[in-house]
Scaffold this motif. Sequence first.
Motif, PDB file in Angstrom:
ATOM      1  N   THR A 139     -14.251 138.083  20.993  1.00 43.13           N
ATOM      2  CA  THR A 139     -14.620 137.393  20.296  1.00 43.13           C
ATOM      3  C   THR A 139     -15.232 135.911  21.186  1.00 43.13           C
ATOM      4  O   THR A 139     -16.088 135.184  20.768  1.00 43.13           O
ATOM      5  CB  THR A 139     -13.203 136.487  19.430  1.00 43.13           C
ATOM      6  OG1 THR A 139     -12.265 136.501  20.396  1.00 43.13           O
ATOM      7  CG2 THR A 139     -12.887 137.554  18.572  1.00 43.13           C
ATOM      8  N   ASP A 140     -14.831 136.074  22.675  1.00 50.25           N
ATOM      9  CA  ASP A 140     -15.394 134.971  23.453  1.00 50.25           C
ATOM     10  C   ASP A 140     -15.271 135.415  24.711  1.00 50.25           C
ATOM     11  O   ASP A 140     -14.421 136.617  25.042  1.00 50.25           O
ATOM     12  CB  ASP A 140     -14.791 133.612  23.237  1.00 50.25           C
ATOM     13  CG  ASP A 140     -13.242 133.852  23.567  1.00 50.25           C
ATOM     14  OD1 ASP A 140     -12.791 134.706  24.094  1.00 50.25           O
ATOM     15  OD2 ASP A 140     -12.533 132.684  22.703  1.00 50.25           O
ATOM     16  N   LEU A 145     -12.505 138.641  29.567  1.00 50.00           N
ATOM     17  CA  LEU A 145     -11.909 138.678  30.546  1.00 50.00           C
ATOM     18  C   LEU A 145     -10.536 139.138  30.681  1.00 50.00           C
ATOM     19  O   LEU A 145     -10.052 140.078  31.604  1.00 50.00           O
ATOM     20  CB  LEU A 145     -11.827 137.143  31.243  1.00 50.00           C
ATOM     21  CG  LEU A 145     -12.940 136.423  31.788  1.00 50.00           C
ATOM     22  CD1 LEU A 145     -12.827 134.955  32.174  1.00 50.00           C
ATOM     23  CD2 LEU A 145     -13.762 137.250  32.955  1.00 50.00           C
ATOM     24  N   ALA A 146      -9.849 139.150  29.273  1.00 51.38           N
ATOM     25  CA  ALA A 146      -8.659 139.681  29.089  1.00 51.38           C
ATOM     26  C   ALA A 146      -8.621 141.059  29.115  1.00 51.38           C
ATOM     27  O   ALA A 146      -7.319 141.697  29.710  1.00 51.38           O
ATOM     28  CB  ALA A 146      -8.170 139.091  27.857  1.00 51.38           C
ATOM     29  N   ARG A 239     -27.247 145.832  20.527  1.00 56.99           N
ATOM     30  CA  ARG A 239     -27.208 145.951  22.074  1.00 56.99           C
ATOM     31  C   ARG A 239     -27.607 144.688  22.428  1.00 56.99           C
ATOM     32  O   ARG A 239     -28.903 144.146  22.224  1.00 56.99           O
ATOM     33  CB  ARG A 239     -27.515 147.123  22.471  1.00 56.99           C
ATOM     34  CG  ARG A 239     -26.961 148.370  22.052  1.00 56.99           C
ATOM     35  CD  ARG A 239     -27.638 149.556  22.780  1.00 56.99           C
ATOM     36  NE  ARG A 239     -26.959 150.726  22.023  1.00 56.99           N
ATOM     37  CZ  ARG A 239     -27.331 152.093  22.480  1.00 56.99           C
ATOM     38  NH1 ARG A 239     -28.126 152.402  23.378  1.00 56.99           N
ATOM     39  NH2 ARG A 239     -26.771 153.157  21.830  1.00 56.99           N
ATOM     40  N   PHE A 240     -27.030 144.206  23.666  1.00 61.12           N
ATOM     41  CA  PHE A 240     -27.667 143.276  24.553  1.00 61.12           C
ATOM     42  C   PHE A 240     -27.684 143.830  25.951  1.00 61.12           C
ATOM     43  O   PHE A 240     -27.008 144.373  26.672  1.00 61.12           O
ATOM     44  CB  PHE A 240     -26.619 142.218  24.907  1.00 61.12           C
ATOM     45  CG  PHE A 240     -27.178 140.897  25.675  1.00 61.12           C
ATOM     46  CD1 PHE A 240     -27.620 139.804  25.214  1.00 61.12           C
ATOM     47  CD2 PHE A 240     -26.652 140.843  27.028  1.00 61.12           C
ATOM     48  CE1 PHE A 240     -28.038 138.850  25.985  1.00 61.12           C
ATOM     49  CE2 PHE A 240     -27.437 140.231  27.797  1.00 61.12           C
ATOM     50  CZ  PHE A 240     -27.913 138.724  27.326  1.00 61.12           C
ATOM     51  N   VAL A 266     -22.670 138.194  29.831  1.00 59.89           N
ATOM     52  CA  VAL A 266     -21.412 138.580  29.070  1.00 59.89           C
ATOM     53  C   VAL A 266     -21.234 137.281  27.936  1.00 59.89           C
ATOM     54  O   VAL A 266     -21.350 137.825  26.710  1.00 59.89           O
ATOM     55  CB  VAL A 266     -20.004 138.762  29.609  1.00 59.89           C
ATOM     56  CG1 VAL A 266     -19.045 138.816  28.743  1.00 59.89           C
ATOM     57  CG2 VAL A 266     -20.452 139.992  30.670  1.00 59.89           C
ATOM     58  N   LYS A 267     -21.291 136.067  28.170  1.00 51.74           N
ATOM     59  CA  LYS A 267     -21.116 134.775  27.280  1.00 51.74           C
ATOM     60  C   LYS A 267     -22.301 134.963  26.343  1.00 51.74           C
ATOM     61  O   LYS A 267     -22.212 134.892  25.088  1.00 51.74           O
ATOM     62  CB  LYS A 267     -21.420 133.495  28.018  1.00 51.74           C
ATOM     63  CG  LYS A 267     -20.125 133.307  29.049  1.00 51.74           C
ATOM     64  CD  LYS A 267     -20.208 132.094  29.685  1.00 51.74           C
ATOM     65  CE  LYS A 267     -19.068 132.062  30.897  1.00 51.74           C
ATOM     66  NZ  LYS A 267     -19.291 130.929  31.517  1.00 51.74           N
ATOM     67  N   LEU A 268     -23.606 135.328  26.809  1.00 46.90           N
ATOM     68  CA  LEU A 268     -24.737 135.232  25.881  1.00 46.90           C
ATOM     69  C   LEU A 268     -24.477 136.624  24.783  1.00 46.90           C
ATOM     70  O   LEU A 268     -24.816 136.247  23.599  1.00 46.90           O
ATOM     71  CB  LEU A 268     -26.174 135.241  26.715  1.00 46.90           C
ATOM     72  CG  LEU A 268     -27.358 135.281  25.656  1.00 46.90           C
ATOM     73  CD1 LEU A 268     -27.363 133.946  24.765  1.00 46.90           C
ATOM     74  CD2 LEU A 268     -28.589 135.332  26.574  1.00 46.90           C
ATOM     75  N   ALA A 269     -24.269 137.657  25.518  1.00 46.65           N
ATOM     76  CA  ALA A 269     -24.119 138.760  24.359  1.00 46.65           C
ATOM     77  C   ALA A 269     -23.279 138.580  23.516  1.00 46.65           C
ATOM     78  O   ALA A 269     -23.197 138.755  22.271  1.00 46.65           O
ATOM     79  CB  ALA A 269     -23.845 140.067  25.318  1.00 46.65           C
TER      80      ALA A 269
END
Length: 304
Positions: A139-140, A145-146, A239-240, A266-269
Amino acid sequence: MFYEHAYLRAYEQTPLTDIDAFAYFVVRDGEKPVAVTPAYLQTAADPLHCLYTAYPEARDQPALLSHTWHCYDAHVPATTEVLPRLLDAMVRTASVFRARWCGFVNVQRGSALSQSLRANGLPARHLLDRWTADLGGVTDYEHYLARLNQRARANLRRNERRSREAGVTIDVVGVEHAALDEFLLLCTKTASRFENNGFHPDLTFAAFVRGLGDLAHVIEVRQHDKLVAAGVCLTDSTRFHTWTCGIDYAVDGNYSPYGVLFAESVKLAVRLGKRVLEGGLGNGVFNRRHGLSPRPLDAALIRT
């Protein structure tokens, strides 16, 4: 992404490798197209220095190859039904071009195309790996990272903090606003580190990227207005693709420009809602540590 009209048109108008001839195969069931395959005649057919390791007998001989080396996801729809006819057409076309070899490169092992090539007598030979991460349910960025182990998670967070302290700024821009000339200089430096010189030629790279239009996003990482990292990212419906990047490793401050670029990718994808992060080729140690998994890519060639 690599079968989009804009990508194929840009590659024909401004090819990123030396192409001697273009071929486009369309398989039809009556009037209905059921499969397409672009192929490219190349005399210097090994810009990534992996094909001739797998096929030493093909060294320095003309080859008709599908897809381009800048595509790491070769596939053919309706493979089981159409592949024998497609292979026959490719062999006949290669003979017209006087190419000694033809076939497929960058075929993911275990894919439908890989299985059908093997069923048609073409054994696969390993080239290199591509790297991917499943973003389903992410989701974000914090959620991504988790998923990582504690050490990798801490490294990315520490790198982000240090880059901010060093005055780093990040922008995501369209190709019409990107500093592609600066970007190319970084690409050349990065390619030199990995002995891939010429993979992004000076005369065609900027024009090719601009030809992709809305399919491409450019991430620019600057420190005190100097471009220290940049990436061209491609998108399709699911896909990104972190397709290519350039890095200046001589920066002020104890941070990694590549780590900044990866985090922003990753953030943008995730913001764009893509289900798969394509990490491209190589850099296996970093990719594995940061949540990506290898996908072996093979070549299957025929001597004509």
